[in-house]
Write a protein that holds these residues in place. Structure first.
Motif, mmCIF file in Angstrom:
data_model
loop_
_atom_site.group_PDB
_atom_site.id
_atom_site.type_symbol
_atom_site.label_atom_id
_atom_site.label_comp_id
_atom_site.label_asym_id
_atom_site.label_seq_id
_atom_site.Cartn_x
_atom_site.Cartn_y
_atom_site.Cartn_z
ATOM 1 N N ASP A 46 0.805 -1.220 0.000
ATOM 2 C CA ASP A 46 0.000 0.000 0.000
ATOM 3 C C ASP A 46 0.842 1.275 0.000
ATOM 4 O O ASP A 46 0.293 2.372 0.014
ATOM 5 N N SER A 48 3.114 4.005 -1.699
ATOM 6 C CA SER A 48 3.413 4.483 -3.050
ATOM 7 C C SER A 48 4.655 5.355 -3.095
ATOM 8 O O SER A 48 5.185 5.612 -4.166
ATOM 9 N N ARG A 66 -1.210 4.599 -0.305
ATOM 10 C CA ARG A 66 -2.312 4.736 -1.261
ATOM 11 C C ARG A 66 -3.618 4.967 -0.500
ATOM 12 O O ARG A 66 -3.882 4.311 0.493
ATOM 13 N N ARG A 96 3.203 -4.721 -8.764
ATOM 14 C CA ARG A 96 1.819 -4.477 -8.370
ATOM 15 C C ARG A 96 0.929 -4.393 -9.609
ATOM 16 O O ARG A 96 1.338 -3.868 -10.630
ATOM 17 N N ASP A 98 -1.090 -2.367 -11.037
ATOM 18 C CA ASP A 98 -1.640 -1.017 -11.119
ATOM 19 C C ASP A 98 -2.472 -0.860 -12.390
ATOM 20 O O ASP A 98 -2.105 -1.362 -13.451
#
Length: 101
Positions: A46, A48, A66, A96, A98
């Motif tokens: 989590d 970033s 995030r 990840r 994304d």
């Protein structure tokens, strides 16, 4: 990864030092106050970003999770702040899923 713990300088704030505690799944940030304080746990996936604001003697670490407000922990030695950033970035997964990649 071994569990590591960092504590802010007791020189600048002897009664309420901030702490950063690492474990296998994430990081706990403890910002203490004279009465109370906050504990924030963030999973590595989590996070970033991590930023360091260097002062003359001490550094402030800003962790940008995030979908949550940034977490600010203060008064760490510059070497501890660099190590905290290094450990976080080593454990943040680079694969990840994304949506914007």
């Amino acid at each position: 990864m071994p569990n590591e713990k960092f504590r802010s300088s007791s020189f600048k704030d002897p009664l309420t030092p901030d702490e950063v505690v690492f474990n296998d799944k994430g990081v706990t940030f403890r910002a203490r106050k004279l009465i109370g304080g906050t504990d924030n746990f963030v999973f590595y996936s989590d996070i970033s970003g991590v930023e360091i604001d260097n002062g003359l003697f001490f550094a402030t670490v800003r962790v940008i999770p995030r979908a949550r407000p940034e977490i600010v922990i203060s008064n760490f030695s510059k070497s501890d702040a660099r190590r905290i950033k290094e450990l976080i970035l080593e454990n943040v997964p680079s694969h990840r899923p994304d949506a914007f990649r």
